[in-house]
Each structure stands twice: as C-alpha cells, then as structure tokens.
Design a protein around this motif. Sequence first.
Motif, short mmCIF file in Angstrom:
data_model
loop_
_atom_site.label_atom_id
_atom_site.label_comp_id
_atom_site.label_asym_id
_atom_site.label_seq_id
_atom_site.Cartn_x
_atom_site.Cartn_y
_atom_site.Cartn_z
N GLU A 36 0.83 -1.21 0.00
CA GLU A 36 0.00 0.00 0.00
C GLU A 36 0.87 1.26 0.00
O GLU A 36 0.56 2.23 -0.69
N GLN A 39 2.27 1.72 -3.43
CA GLN A 39 1.25 2.27 -4.33
C GLN A 39 1.12 3.78 -4.15
O GLN A 39 0.90 4.51 -5.12
N LYS A 40 1.28 4.27 -2.91
CA LYS A 40 1.23 5.72 -2.67
C LYS A 40 2.36 6.44 -3.41
O LYS A 40 2.16 7.55 -3.90
#
Length: 186
Positions: A36, A39-40
């Motif tokens: 996650e 992905q940022k």
Amino acid sequence: MTEEIQRCIEVLEKGGLILYPTDTVWGLGCDATNSEAVQKVYALKQREDSKALICLVANDFMLEKHVEQVPELAYDIMDLATKPTTIIYDKPKGVAKNLIASDNSLAIRVASDKFCRYLINKFKKPLVSTSANKSGSPTPLTFHEIGADILKGVDYVVSLHQNDKNGQPSSIIKLGNDGAVKVIRE
C-alpha cells in the motif's frame, strides 16, 4: 540525526511516505515491504506501476536477504564503482509484490550515505528510493528544486542537508543470474 531517523521510522511504520536525502538525489521513500505504501509512491509520482522503483538496503547482509541469489560480480561492481550504483537483480524476495518488475527483477542499491544507512539499519527493512519528482519531469538535484505537489504529498520531510547540492542519479546495471550484464544508465 537520531531524532530525524526516529520521526522517519514512525512514518514508515504507519505506511507513510518520506522525503529524504540519499547518496544520489532527494528521494521519495517508503517501506519496501508494504504494497500500500509502494502504491502511494506510484500515485504521488503519477507513474505507472509497471515502471519499477529502486530499493535501498543498508548493507550486503540485507541485500542477500532480499535477493534469491546475488551474483559474485555484483560485489565486484559495488567495490569498484566510483559513484552510487544500482544493480537490477533477478528473483527478489521479501518485498512488496508491486515493487517487483514484470520480469521478476528488482533494482537495489546498497546505500553509501550515512543518514540512509543509519535509517535503514534502524528500520530493519529496505526502503523505496525514487527521485522526488512527477514522472516525466526533470530530476531535482537540490531540495529547493522539489515541486510543491511532492512536498505536500509526503508525510514527513527530513530537515537534514536541505541546502546541500546532491549528486546525480545512480548508475544502473542489470545483472542476470545467467551472467548477462547490461548497463541501463551510466
């Protein structure tokens, strides 16, 4: 420096993004094991996730922990390199899946910068390190060249070395487990 490292670790452990000085240029970083967080970074850079990112490790031991087989030639390249050199290895392991390129490889550099090494050692995990710019924009060579959108998009900005002129992006060499060597960026 200890306080900066502690603040970075607090952000990294929560899946946040940091903006930090590296042994090359200012980097956007996150926990390389957290998909996650990775992905940022792609979202902030407005970069397709098919275009792989670089990962920083603190030492050879951490490198060996995240690559199935480190070719002997890699150690020679690291020892002889006159500037920071990133090596693309086959069969990485123990990192976020969205950090691994479609050909099952990962670009990793053993950090030479004191701050980076201390941070990664204390964090005990590799960090993503990609230039602090939107995809397609010029790489900022100083902190003051970093765009406002990048500065606003991270969770923490390291206050060290902001007035220093950083170097250039690293050299990138792809080493295949079959012995193939390819220079990607000098």
